[in-house]
Motif scaffolding. Structure first.
Motif, PDB file in Angstrom:
ATOM      1  N   THR A  24       0.821  -1.214   0.000  1.00  0.00           N
ATOM      2  CA  THR A  24       0.000   0.000   0.000  1.00  0.00           C
ATOM      3  C   THR A  24       0.855   1.265   0.000  1.00  0.00           C
ATOM      4  OG1 THR A  24      -0.061   0.015   2.409  1.00  0.00           O
ATOM      5  CG2 THR A  24      -1.873  -1.117   1.270  1.00  0.00           C
ATOM      6  N   PRO A  28      -0.534   0.253   7.706  1.00  0.00           N
ATOM      7  CA  PRO A  28      -1.903   0.405   8.200  1.00  0.00           C
ATOM      8  C   PRO A  28      -2.134  -0.074   9.632  1.00  0.00           C
ATOM      9  CG  PRO A  28      -1.764  -1.469   6.724  1.00  0.00           C
ATOM     10  CD  PRO A  28      -0.410  -0.806   6.715  1.00  0.00           C
ATOM     11  N   MET A 115       2.075   7.885   9.133  1.00  0.00           N
ATOM     12  CA  MET A 115       1.568   6.863   8.219  1.00  0.00           C
ATOM     13  C   MET A 115       2.585   5.762   7.920  1.00  0.00           C
ATOM     14  SD  MET A 115      -1.563   7.608   7.449  1.00  0.00           S
ATOM     15  CE  MET A 115      -1.888   6.733   5.939  1.00  0.00           C
TER      16      MET A 115
END
Length: 184
Positions: A24, A28, A115
């Motif tokens: 990604t 996450p 992130m």
């Protein structure tokens, strides 16, 4: 019939496995995301919206258990899209409506760290990067490879052409890993 169903199921499982293993570009695990939409009448000015976002981020940062917090106007994998033309200082502009488009996101300080997006070259935004300081920008590895092949883009300037016909040069201060925006 059973053989056909088993074959179809196997192919579907293999496709799901490939999709689940698709990188990604961010980490996450242990992330919580929220979408906030402001009343455009009450927050018509960019300054008032910015003050609200800064106050909310500060309050959330103070909460126990919060390790990092930031904001972005288009979440990864959300399918959100905000792209536009740009030009590179010292290079001839691309023909009108024929040059490459660049995806854009407005992010707050600490976004890449929060992130888990790697900063590959240069630096992330910091508190000195404000609306009144010299304009800066961070680009993805894909943009760096496409627009500056074999070159170090740090210190080069681009104009995102998002304000007016006047040049609005922004210095590239960082290159980060690529993140999927339009889904896996």
């Amino acid at each position: 019939v059973a053989f056909t169903l088993l074959t179809g199921s196997g192919l579907a499982l293999r496709a799901f496995q490939r999709l689940a293993n698709t990188p990604t570009g961010f980490e996450p695990d242990d992330l919580a995301m929220a979408r906030v939409t402001l009343n455009h009448e009450k927050y018509a000015e960019d300054e008032s919206a910015l003050r609200l976002y800064q106050a909310v981020l500060a309050r959330m940062r103070a909460q126990p258990g919060i390790e990092g917090i930031s904001s972005n106007d288009t979440l990864p994998l959300s399918g959100g899209n905000s792209n536009g033309w740009f030009k590179v200082e010292g290079r001839p502009p691309w023909p009108a409506n024929a040059g490459p488009l660049m995806e854009r996101s407005r992010i707050a300080t600490g976004y890449f760290e929060t992130m888990g997006i790697p900063v590959l070259r240069g630096r992330e935004f910091d508190e000195s990067d404000t609306a009144t300081s010299r304009p800066v920008v961070i680009i993805s590895a894909a943009v760096a490879a496409q627009i500056f092949p074999g070159e170090d883009p740090i210190g080069k300037r681009i104009d995102l052409q998002d304000h007016s016909d006047e040049d609005d040069w922004r210095e590239i201060i960082g290159v980060v890993g690529d993140v999927r925006k339009m889904g896996l």
